[in-house]
Design a protein around this motif. Structure first.
Motif, short mmCIF file in Angstrom:
data_model
loop_
_atom_site.label_atom_id
_atom_site.label_comp_id
_atom_site.label_asym_id
_atom_site.label_seq_id
_atom_site.Cartn_x
_atom_site.Cartn_y
_atom_site.Cartn_z
N GLU A 1 51.13 52.20 56.09
CA GLU A 1 50.75 51.32 56.84
C GLU A 1 52.07 50.64 57.45
OE1 GLU A 1 48.39 48.24 55.23
OE2 GLU A 1 46.57 49.48 54.74
N GLN A 2 52.87 50.30 56.62
CA GLN A 2 54.18 49.96 57.27
C GLN A 2 55.02 50.99 58.24
OE1 GLN A 2 55.73 46.96 56.50
NE2 GLN A 2 54.05 45.98 55.83
N LEU A 3 54.79 52.36 57.82
CA LEU A 3 55.33 53.33 58.59
C LEU A 3 54.68 53.47 59.79
CD1 LEU A 3 55.71 56.06 55.96
CD2 LEU A 3 57.62 55.03 57.15
N ILE A 4 53.51 53.29 60.17
CA ILE A 4 52.78 53.43 61.43
C ILE A 4 53.13 52.23 62.16
CG2 ILE A 4 50.42 53.22 62.55
CD1 ILE A 4 49.23 54.64 60.08
N ARG B 1 64.69 47.73 55.87
CA ARG B 1 63.59 47.04 55.12
C ARG B 1 62.54 48.12 54.39
NH1 ARG B 1 58.62 45.67 56.44
NH2 ARG B 1 57.51 44.31 55.41
N LEU B 2 62.23 48.94 55.50
CA LEU B 2 61.16 50.24 55.11
C LEU B 2 61.79 50.99 54.07
CD1 LEU B 2 58.36 50.75 55.34
CD2 LEU B 2 58.87 52.13 57.59
N LEU B 3 63.05 51.41 54.19
CA LEU B 3 63.84 52.49 53.32
C LEU B 3 63.90 51.87 51.95
CD1 LEU B 3 66.65 53.93 55.44
CD2 LEU B 3 64.72 55.07 54.54
N TYR B 4 64.19 50.69 51.90
CA TYR B 4 64.18 49.96 50.75
C TYR B 4 62.79 49.88 50.00
CZ TYR B 4 69.01 48.73 50.60
OH TYR B 4 70.58 48.77 50.78
N LEU B 5 61.79 49.54 50.75
CA LEU B 5 60.39 49.43 50.13
C LEU B 5 60.03 50.88 49.81
CD1 LEU B 5 58.60 47.13 52.83
CD2 LEU B 5 58.81 46.49 50.30
N CYS C 1 59.24 59.52 43.45
CA CYS C 1 58.76 58.28 44.20
C CYS C 1 57.49 57.69 43.68
CB CYS C 1 58.55 58.80 45.60
SG CYS C 1 57.48 60.00 45.75
N SER C 2 57.05 56.63 44.25
CA SER C 2 55.85 55.87 43.75
C SER C 2 55.24 55.51 45.10
CB SER C 2 56.12 54.76 42.95
OG SER C 2 56.79 53.73 43.87
#
Length: 228
Positions: free
Chosen positions: A18-21, A82-86, A182-183
């Motif tokens: 969802e964050q990637l989109i 931010r997304l990379l860290y998430l 990864c998770s």
């Protein structure tokens, strides 16, 4: 999964996707605004006949077209970092799955249980089952519980592979002699399809991935039957 003539990304099945989109749409709007402004300026310059014989320098406009792109890059970089860290965050997993890439199929091991492992091959096309997706279905689905943090450990037994499920926002390289992890969290039930995303040999396009997301009780019953 993607459907015929679908121009968008697959529907998300995890918070990360969802964050990637959302980030994709955010960046696309910035690019659209840049293209609009640049196209307008190019058309204006091509069509008008304005000249200034005495203008030797334009310090203000040079400052502007240096600072504005820097500000635009900040608006792209901050949500991207931010997304990379998430995506790199490994929460306390409820379940660990190990995926091993072979030429040309996947092996799975449920590390939290004893002797729960199986191979997942592509369903042969000559079986004639019209209810399966061509080149995407497997004989053994990888069943996982929804609304649980799942850690996946990926490696390869022979050559480079890549374990990829687009609707979960997961793409992890499978490298021989190396464990990558990864998770993810699946937030709805369903079947989610993926494929190896590394050119790993002649039959590279014939090692699909099918994740079957079920509720916790169904998963416990499934894993109990498998381990007996």
């Amino acid at each position: 999964m993607t459907t015929w003539a679908n121009m968008n990304l697959q529907d998300s099945a995890s918070p990360i996707m969802e964050q990637l989109i959302s980030f994709h749409d955010h960046t696309l709007m910035i690019i659209l605004m840049i293209l609009t402004v640049v196209a307008y300026m190019m058309i204006t310059l091509a069509l008008n006949k304005n000249i200034n014989r005495f203008m030797l320098e334009g310090q203000m406009i040079e400052v502007a077209w240096t600072i504005i792109p820097a500000i635009i890059l900040i608006f792209i970089a901050v949500p991207s970092l931010r997304l990379l860290y998430l995506m790199d965050e490994i929460h306390k997993p409820a379940l660990t799955l190990k995926a091993i890439g072979h030429q040309w199929y996947w092996s799975y091991e449920y590390s939290d249980f004893l002797k729960v492992e199986f191979d997942s091959y592509m369903t042969p096309q000559d079986e004639g089952n019209k209810n399966t997706f061509r080149l995407l279905d497997t004989d053994n689905h990888t069943t996982l519980p929804m609304n649980s943090f799942i850690r996946i450990v990926v490696t390869a037994a022979d050559v480079l592979h890549s374990w990829t499920v687009p609707s979960l926002g997961i793409k992890t390289d499978a490298t021989p002699g190396r464990l990558n992890q990864c998770s993810f969290l699946i937030n709805r039930p369903g079947l989610f399809y993926g494929q190896c995303s590394e050119i790993c040999g002649a039959n590279h396009s014939f090692m699909p991935i099918v994740i079957e997301s079920v509720n916790t009780n169904t998963f416990i019953n499934w894993i109990s039957n498998l381990s007996e």
